[in-house]
Scaffold this active site. Structure first.
Site, PDB file in Angstrom:
ATOM      1  N   GLU A  93       0.795  -1.228   0.000  1.00  0.00           N
ATOM      2  CA  GLU A  93       0.000   0.000   0.000  1.00  0.00           C
ATOM      3  C   GLU A  93       0.833   1.287   0.000  1.00  0.00           C
ATOM      4  OE1 GLU A  93      -3.667  -1.751   2.668  1.00  0.00           O
ATOM      5  OE2 GLU A  93      -2.063  -0.696   3.699  1.00  0.00           O
ATOM      6  N   PRO A  94       1.599   1.549  -1.039  1.00  0.00           N
ATOM      7  CA  PRO A  94       2.384   2.782  -1.053  1.00  0.00           C
ATOM      8  C   PRO A  94       1.520   4.010  -1.342  1.00  0.00           C
ATOM      9  CG  PRO A  94       2.647   1.623  -3.138  1.00  0.00           C
ATOM     10  CD  PRO A  94       1.767   0.752  -2.268  1.00  0.00           C
ATOM     11  N   ARG A 149       3.157  20.179   6.738  1.00  0.00           N
ATOM     12  CA  ARG A 149       4.129  19.215   7.266  1.00  0.00           C
ATOM     13  C   ARG A 149       5.271  19.837   8.075  1.00  0.00           C
ATOM     14  NH1 ARG A 149       6.908  16.245   4.646  1.00  0.00           N
ATOM     15  NH2 ARG A 149       6.805  14.382   5.934  1.00  0.00           N
ATOM     16  N   CYS A 171      -1.291  33.468   9.294  1.00  0.00           N
ATOM     17  CA  CYS A 171      -1.120  34.224  10.531  1.00  0.00           C
ATOM     18  C   CYS A 171      -0.732  33.324  11.696  1.00  0.00           C
ATOM     19  CB  CYS A 171      -2.393  35.004  10.838  1.00  0.00           C
ATOM     20  SG  CYS A 171      -2.707  36.194   9.542  1.00  0.00           S
ATOM     21  N   GLU A 172       0.433  32.728  11.587  1.00  0.00           N
ATOM     22  CA  GLU A 172       1.016  31.875  12.619  1.00  0.00           C
ATOM     23  C   GLU A 172       2.524  32.061  12.518  1.00  0.00           C
ATOM     24  OE1 GLU A 172      -0.409  29.062  14.501  1.00  0.00           O
ATOM     25  OE2 GLU A 172      -2.409  29.746  13.908  1.00  0.00           O
ATOM     26  N   TYR A 213       0.800  14.273   1.038  1.00  0.00           N
ATOM     27  CA  TYR A 213       0.421  14.857   2.326  1.00  0.00           C
ATOM     28  C   TYR A 213       0.617  16.375   2.379  1.00  0.00           C
ATOM     29  CZ  TYR A 213       0.413   9.924   3.418  1.00  0.00           C
ATOM     30  OH  TYR A 213       0.159   8.582   3.396  1.00  0.00           O
TER      31      TYR A 213
HETATM   32  C1  LIG Z   1      -1.255   5.949   5.278  1.00  0.00           C
HETATM   33  C2  LIG Z   1      -1.364   4.514   5.024  1.00  0.00           C
HETATM   34  C3  LIG Z   1      -0.658   3.935   3.974  1.00  0.00           C
HETATM   35  C4  LIG Z   1       0.286   4.711   3.091  1.00  0.00           C
HETATM   36  O1  LIG Z   1       1.372   5.220   3.772  1.00  0.00           O
HETATM   37  P1  LIG Z   1       2.520   5.934   2.919  1.00  0.00           P
HETATM   38  O2  LIG Z   1       3.508   6.360   3.905  1.00  0.00           O
HETATM   39  O3  LIG Z   1       1.900   7.078   2.232  1.00  0.00           O
HETATM   40  O4  LIG Z   1       3.056   4.910   1.987  1.00  0.00           O
HETATM   41  C5  LIG Z   1      -0.837   2.600   3.724  1.00  0.00           C
HETATM   42  N1  LIG Z   1      -1.668   1.851   4.479  1.00  0.00           N
HETATM   43  C6  LIG Z   1      -2.368   2.377   5.495  1.00  0.00           C
HETATM   44  C7  LIG Z   1      -3.262   1.517   6.276  1.00  0.00           C
HETATM   45  C8  LIG Z   1      -2.240   3.718   5.803  1.00  0.00           C
HETATM   46  O5  LIG Z   1      -2.930   4.231   6.817  1.00  0.00           O
END
Ligand SMILES: *Cc1c(COP(=O)(O)O)cnc(C)c1O
Length: 440
Positions: A298-299, A338, A369-370, A398
């Protein structure tokens, strides 16, 4: 030094260069022209970098384990044009809200390739997931397990689920983005026995089909060892439930793959992450005589982060003799929270003076304004003047996805570039857009 050698290539999209006028060029487009055409602040996404990264993930994992699905984590940033690109590249989609699901649906993204994550999905969101026949819901709590089982029952459906476990492994990243340790709001802890209880309870749930286990350690993870340790631990844990009827058909070690934000950072390559994860999975499964599960990766950040470059225009410059020089730009924490939220550090490039040597220490301030609204502190740049363009690389993930209308500043547009051509995929918000939901 050639002009190309003066820009930090490792944090820029592939093929970034400097033209004869000393301007930073991305996707074949002069960034100063892009700033003029679309206004500033603006987020540029290099389409070729984005697509190549998707393909790298697919290739590096599938050559080691063909039964791998790469799933893009939408929360890093998604919009309809990008969802179409991910579908074209054959990726699945992780969503964490009804909104992200609705977006996927709006472009006919194959919903059987969608995974729904989150520690507090609402009953309505779960109903939407079941109604739309999404592929998997990733269970995160007993409360959710019960609600989802009831919703699926009412709909006369069996919902595929994974259980998110928390393996108790620290990936050594920022506390706000560490998710797999004991003290985390995410997942069922293995340590406390809750994960075991969740597995047994899900196996008993009449309307849920337990397909396997999931974990996500946090992000960004610059080390390989936390992945190796967690993959081994979670597969061993799964093997304890074989007699209860758990078949680990699917297994996901989540995302969290790091990218370079600054020129001195060297995160592992996609192939190294793939090797660490797949080789551990195979050896642990073999040792335990378990069939190999389908692997789900899951990237998010690592796909869209490096493809994105934010462009800002310099306005006010304030000198405090003996203290510092503040160079203010027309964006800031509203489009990139970030630095304020995670003390994130970025490279900054003088986009119109990319061939000039840095000569002065400055701090890049946003317009919000911070006092904490600083995009970069004490960095070296060529002499900057009002009207100059600065570029912040590695800004694809992000940043726009966490953007706000703080101070009622319109959120910036998104522009896709490729082969010298640019395409607007999200226009700049207008003042009217920001007041759209207000009731007088
Ligand atoms: C945020 C998240 C990701 C992706 O994370 P990255 O750092 O963007 O790769 C994958 N799986 C789950 C469950 C997440 O919450």
């Amino acid at each position: 030094m050639t002009p190309e050698a003066m820009i930090p290539q490792t944090v820029l999209p592939q093929g970034a260069t400097v033209n004869g006028q000393g301007h930073l060029v991305i996707g074949g487009c002069d960034t100063l022209d892009l700033a003029d055409e679309f206004g500033t602040p603006v987020y540029i996404l290099d389409e070729e970098s984005l697509r190549q990264k998707c393909r790298r993930f697919v290739q590096e994992f599938q050559k080691r384990h063909p039964a791998t699905q790469v799933v893009y984590a939408s929360k890093a940033y998604i919009n309809p044009a990008l969802a179409k690109i991910f579908a074209e590249e054959g990726l699945g989609l992780d969503v964490v809200s009804g909104g992200e699901l609705a977006l996927a649906k709006s472009v006919d993204f194959p919903l059987d390739q969608v995974y729904f994550h989150g520690n507090n999905k609402s009953p309505q969101e779960l109903a939407e997931a079941v109604e739309n026949n999404i592929g998997w819901v990733v269970l995160d709590s007993f409360h959710e397990l019960e609600i989802l089982n009831a919703i699926a029952g009412d709909a006369g459906k069996i919902q595929n689920v994974l259980i998110r476990v928390s393996p108790g492994i620290d990936p050594h990243t920022h506390a706000h983005t560490t998710t797999g340790i004991l003290d985390s709001k995410f997942g069922f802890s293995i340590q406390t026995g809750h994960a075991a209880q969740a597995i047994r309870q899900t196996l008993q749930a009449a309307n849920l089909s337990l397909r396997g286990l999931h974990f996500h350690l946090g992000s960004p993870i610059f080390e390989l060892e936390p992945y190796r340790a967690a993959v081994d631990l979670v597969i061993r844990f799964a093997s304890e439930f074989r007699e209860d009827g758990l078949e680990l058909k699917e297994f996901s070690p989540g995302g969290g793959f790091a990218i370079a934000y600054t020129r001195d950072q060297e995160p592992p390559d996609v192939g190294e992450y793939a090797e660490a994860i797949v080789s551990t999975m195979i050896s642990t499964c073999q040792e335990l005589s378990m069939p190999l599960p389908r692997l789900i990766i899951e990237p998010g950040r690592s796909i869209i982060g490096p493809a994105g470059v934010a462009l800002y225009r310099v306005g006010t410059i304030k000198d405090i003799p003996g203290v510092r020089r503040y160079v203010s730009v027309d964006g800031g924490m509203g489009d990139n929270i970030r630095p304020a939220l995670y003390q994130a550090v970025y490279e900054v490039i003088a986009a119109g003076k990319a061939d000039q040597k840095p000569s002065r220490k400055v701090t890049i301030a946003g317009k919000y304004c911070e006092s904490g609204d600083l995009l970069a502190t004490d960095i070296m740049l060529p002499e900057m003047e009002t009207g100059d363009i600065i570029a912040i690389p590695a800004a694809g993930a992000y940043c726009p996805s966490m953007a706000s209308n703080y101070n009622l500043n319109p959120r910036p547009p998104m522009v896709l570039v490729r082969n010298g051509e640019s395409r607007l995929i999200r226009r700049r918000e207008s003042y009217q857009d920001m007041m759209h939901c207000d009731v007088v």
